[in-house]
Design a protein around this motif. Structure first.
Motif, PDB file in Angstrom:
ATOM      1  N   ARG A 100      50.904  27.577  23.865  1.00  0.00           N
ATOM      2  CA  ARG A 100      50.839  28.221  25.178  1.00  0.00           C
ATOM      3  C   ARG A 100      52.138  28.945  25.518  1.00  0.00           C
ATOM      4  NH1 ARG A 100      48.588  22.805  26.779  1.00  0.00           N
ATOM      5  NH2 ARG A 100      46.318  22.988  26.524  1.00  0.00           N
ATOM      6  N   LEU A 101      53.241  28.483  24.938  1.00  0.00           N
ATOM      7  CA  LEU A 101      54.536  29.131  25.138  1.00  0.00           C
ATOM      8  C   LEU A 101      54.755  30.305  24.183  1.00  0.00           C
ATOM      9  CD1 LEU A 101      56.805  25.960  25.557  1.00  0.00           C
ATOM     10  CD2 LEU A 101      56.154  27.593  27.356  1.00  0.00           C
ATOM     11  N   GLY A 102      53.791  30.543  23.297  1.00  0.00           N
ATOM     12  CA  GLY A 102      53.910  31.632  22.345  1.00  0.00           C
ATOM     13  C   GLY A 102      54.780  31.306  21.151  1.00  0.00           C
ATOM     14  N   ARG A 103      55.007  30.016  20.894  1.00  0.00           N
ATOM     15  CA  ARG A 103      55.869  29.592  19.787  1.00  0.00           C
ATOM     16  C   ARG A 103      55.112  28.984  18.615  1.00  0.00           C
ATOM     17  NH1 ARG A 103      60.706  31.983  19.488  1.00  0.00           N
ATOM     18  NH2 ARG A 103      61.879  31.876  21.450  1.00  0.00           N
ATOM     19  N   ALA A 104      53.850  28.685  18.795  1.00  0.00           N
ATOM     20  CA  ALA A 104      53.028  28.159  17.708  1.00  0.00           C
ATOM     21  C   ALA A 104      51.809  29.063  17.546  1.00  0.00           C
ATOM     22  CB  ALA A 104      52.599  26.724  17.982  1.00  0.00           C
ATOM     23  N   HIS A 105      51.457  29.360  16.310  1.00  0.00           N
ATOM     24  CA  HIS A 105      50.406  30.333  16.028  1.00  0.00           C
ATOM     25  C   HIS A 105      49.469  29.813  14.940  1.00  0.00           C
ATOM     26  CE1 HIS A 105      52.690  33.320  18.336  1.00  0.00           C
ATOM     27  NE2 HIS A 105      53.761  32.846  17.711  1.00  0.00           N
ATOM     28  N   SER A 106      48.273  30.365  14.948  1.00  0.00           N
ATOM     29  CA  SER A 106      47.291  29.994  13.926  1.00  0.00           C
ATOM     30  C   SER A 106      46.671  31.242  13.332  1.00  0.00           C
ATOM     31  CB  SER A 106      46.187  29.114  14.541  1.00  0.00           C
ATOM     32  OG  SER A 106      45.492  29.808  15.563  1.00  0.00           O
ATOM     33  N   LEU A 107      46.206  31.091  12.101  1.00  0.00           N
ATOM     34  CA  LEU A 107      45.408  32.115  11.438  1.00  0.00           C
ATOM     35  C   LEU A 107      44.132  31.440  10.969  1.00  0.00           C
ATOM     36  CD1 LEU A 107      46.526  34.975   9.157  1.00  0.00           C
ATOM     37  CD2 LEU A 107      44.665  33.502   8.389  1.00  0.00           C
ATOM     38  N   GLU A 108      42.994  31.996  11.367  1.00  0.00           N
ATOM     39  CA  GLU A 108      41.702  31.359  11.108  1.00  0.00           C
ATOM     40  C   GLU A 108      40.890  32.132  10.081  1.00  0.00           C
ATOM     41  OE1 GLU A 108      43.282  30.845  15.184  1.00  0.00           O
ATOM     42  OE2 GLU A 108      42.320  32.645  14.312  1.00  0.00           O
ATOM     43  N   VAL A 109      40.071  31.411   9.329  1.00  0.00           N
ATOM     44  CA  VAL A 109      39.106  32.001   8.404  1.00  0.00           C
ATOM     45  C   VAL A 109      37.715  31.572   8.850  1.00  0.00           C
ATOM     46  CG1 VAL A 109      38.314  32.138   6.001  1.00  0.00           C
ATOM     47  CG2 VAL A 109      40.764  31.965   6.496  1.00  0.00           C
ATOM     48  N   TRP A 110      36.816  32.553   8.964  1.00  0.00           N
ATOM     49  CA  TRP A 110      35.465  32.319   9.471  1.00  0.00           C
ATOM     50  C   TRP A 110      34.415  32.726   8.451  1.00  0.00           C
ATOM     51  CZ3 TRP A 110      35.379  30.430  14.551  1.00  0.00           C
ATOM     52  CH2 TRP A 110      36.575  30.579  15.274  1.00  0.00           C
ATOM     53  N   MET A 111      33.344  31.986   8.395  1.00  0.00           N
ATOM     54  CA  MET A 111      32.177  32.354   7.586  1.00  0.00           C
ATOM     55  C   MET A 111      30.919  32.029   8.386  1.00  0.00           C
ATOM     56  SD  MET A 111      33.173  31.078   3.719  1.00  0.00           S
ATOM     57  CE  MET A 111      34.674  31.652   2.923  1.00  0.00           C
ATOM     58  N   GLY A 112      30.080  33.034   8.547  1.00  0.00           N
ATOM     59  CA  GLY A 112      28.863  32.818   9.305  1.00  0.00           C
ATOM     60  C   GLY A 112      29.107  32.338  10.716  1.00  0.00           C
ATOM     61  N   GLY A 113      30.184  32.786  11.329  1.00  0.00           N
ATOM     62  CA  GLY A 113      30.512  32.374  12.680  1.00  0.00           C
ATOM     63  C   GLY A 113      31.121  30.997  12.798  1.00  0.00           C
ATOM     64  N   GLU A 114      31.384  30.353  11.661  1.00  0.00           N
ATOM     65  CA  GLU A 114      31.939  29.002  11.656  1.00  0.00           C
ATOM     66  C   GLU A 114      33.386  29.025  11.178  1.00  0.00           C
ATOM     67  OE1 GLU A 114      31.313  24.737   9.293  1.00  0.00           O
ATOM     68  OE2 GLU A 114      29.927  26.412   8.969  1.00  0.00           O
ATOM     69  N   LEU A 115      34.236  28.246  11.852  1.00  0.00           N
ATOM     70  CA  LEU A 115      35.632  28.105  11.433  1.00  0.00           C
ATOM     71  C   LEU A 115      35.666  27.237  10.169  1.00  0.00           C
ATOM     72  CD1 LEU A 115      38.665  28.565  12.077  1.00  0.00           C
ATOM     73  CD2 LEU A 115      38.581  26.456  13.422  1.00  0.00           C
ATOM     74  N   VAL A 116      36.049  27.831   9.048  1.00  0.00           N
ATOM     75  CA  VAL A 116      35.995  27.106   7.772  1.00  0.00           C
ATOM     76  C   VAL A 116      37.364  26.856   7.161  1.00  0.00           C
ATOM     77  CG1 VAL A 116      33.678  27.956   7.248  1.00  0.00           C
ATOM     78  CG2 VAL A 116      35.669  29.254   6.450  1.00  0.00           C
ATOM     79  N   GLY A 117      38.403  27.411   7.756  1.00  0.00           N
ATOM     80  CA  GLY A 117      39.738  27.186   7.217  1.00  0.00           C
ATOM     81  C   GLY A 117      40.785  27.803   8.122  1.00  0.00           C
ATOM     82  N   GLY A 118      42.013  27.405   7.910  1.00  0.00           N
ATOM     83  CA  GLY A 118      43.077  27.982   8.710  1.00  0.00           C
ATOM     84  C   GLY A 118      44.412  27.325   8.449  1.00  0.00           C
ATOM     85  N   VAL A 119      45.427  27.891   9.070  1.00  0.00           N
ATOM     86  CA  VAL A 119      46.790  27.401   8.929  1.00  0.00           C
ATOM     87  C   VAL A 119      47.494  27.624  10.261  1.00  0.00           C
ATOM     88  CG1 VAL A 119      47.542  29.633   7.992  1.00  0.00           C
ATOM     89  CG2 VAL A 119      48.926  27.600   7.569  1.00  0.00           C
ATOM     90  N   TYR A 120      48.447  26.744  10.599  1.00  0.00           N
ATOM     91  CA  TYR A 120      49.207  26.963  11.824  1.00  0.00           C
ATOM     92  C   TYR A 120      50.668  26.602  11.584  1.00  0.00           C
ATOM     93  CZ  TYR A 120      49.758  22.001  13.112  1.00  0.00           C
ATOM     94  OH  TYR A 120      50.120  20.674  13.133  1.00  0.00           O
ATOM     95  N   GLY A 121      51.513  27.144  12.448  1.00  0.00           N
ATOM     96  CA  GLY A 121      52.936  26.867  12.319  1.00  0.00           C
ATOM     97  C   GLY A 121      53.697  27.326  13.542  1.00  0.00           C
ATOM     98  N   VAL A 122      55.002  27.157  13.484  1.00  0.00           N
ATOM     99  CA  VAL A 122      55.913  27.454  14.592  1.00  0.00           C
ATOM    100  C   VAL A 122      56.831  28.597  14.178  1.00  0.00           C
ATOM    101  CG1 VAL A 122      57.809  26.509  15.982  1.00  0.00           C
ATOM    102  CG2 VAL A 122      55.824  25.082  15.439  1.00  0.00           C
ATOM    103  N   THR A 123      57.165  29.454  15.138  1.00  0.00           N
ATOM    104  CA  THR A 123      58.066  30.564  14.845  1.00  0.00           C
ATOM    105  C   THR A 123      59.340  30.463  15.680  1.00  0.00           C
ATOM    106  OG1 THR A 123      56.987  32.000  16.486  1.00  0.00           O
ATOM    107  CG2 THR A 123      56.200  32.126  14.226  1.00  0.00           C
TER     108      THR A 123
END
Length: 216
Positions: A100-123
């Motif tokens: 919410r502070l803009g310091r942690a982010h995610s990248l998502e992978v979707w298949m058929g409208g379903e969240l199937v993978g991802g990664v998150y981290g801090v900047t």
């Protein structure tokens, strides 16, 4: 450190990252966290991300979508959804606050409208501290990492910290470096600035492959 400790704040977490340490917990229900500064640190040299021929073929298949910060909590829950996890409820809440502070982010992978993978981290500065990733479909986490590395390069990051190394990460180009070397790299990375959200998403996997030519 207890979950009701008034000093356990997002600001403390950011100070810890800037000092070269990161938090972990013994388990999902453990109210305590401890700080880790390993003797050997895992990092991804951004110019050495290894895209094998099989991964390149997988990336070219048009059966998935990629997004950024579209479902941060979904990625967080996906990473914690395993028999043993260091992502406790305390850590879960702290990273939501960082997001919410803009310091942690995610990248998502979707298949058929379903969240199937991802990664998150801090900047912080030009450093990205990779926290965790998950995969519910074959190669979903590899797809996420390929798009993540591409984004970090475009945004001007110079340090991709993976904390520890695994055979999976090593196969993609991650290496271990001594603690002192890591702290030197971190100090330099904190001097600059990079914006994780600035780059546009690639129009196709071909763009990612063209910018990451470590293929075999």
């Amino acid at each position: 450190m207890k979950d009701d400790d008034p000093f356990l704040t997002p600001q403390l977490l950011l100070h810890a990252y800037a000092s070269g340490v990161f938090p972990m917990s013994e388990g999902r229900d453990d109210p305590d966290i401890f700080w880790v500064d390993p003797k050997l640190r895992g990092v991804f040299p951004l110019d050495r991300f290894h895209i094998s021929r099989s991964l390149a073929r997988r990336l070219r298949r048009d059966d998935y979508g990629v997004s950024v910060n579209a479902d941060f909590e979904g990625v967080l829950r996906g990473c914690a959804d395993r028999e043993e996890t260091w992502i406790s409820d305390v850590i879960h809440d702290l990273y939501l606050q960082l997001h919410r502070l803009g310091r942690a982010h995610s990248l998502e992978v979707w298949m058929g409208g379903e969240l199937v993978g991802g990664v998150y981290g801090v900047t912080l500065g030009r450093a990205f501290f990779g926290e965790s990733m998950f995969s519910r479909r074959t190669d979903a986490s590899k797809i996420a990492l390929a798009y993540l590395v591409d984004r970090l390069k475009l945004a001007g990051f110079v340090l991709f910290d993976t904390q520890f190394i695994t055979p999976h990460l090593a196969s993609l180009g991650a290496i271990e470096i001594p603690r002192a070397d890591y702290h030197r790299r971190l100090e330099k990375a904190l001097l600059g600035a990079a914006d994780f959200t600035a780059p546009q998403l690639p129009q196709s996997a071909s763009e990612v492959l063209q910018r990451n030519t470590q293929t075999s």
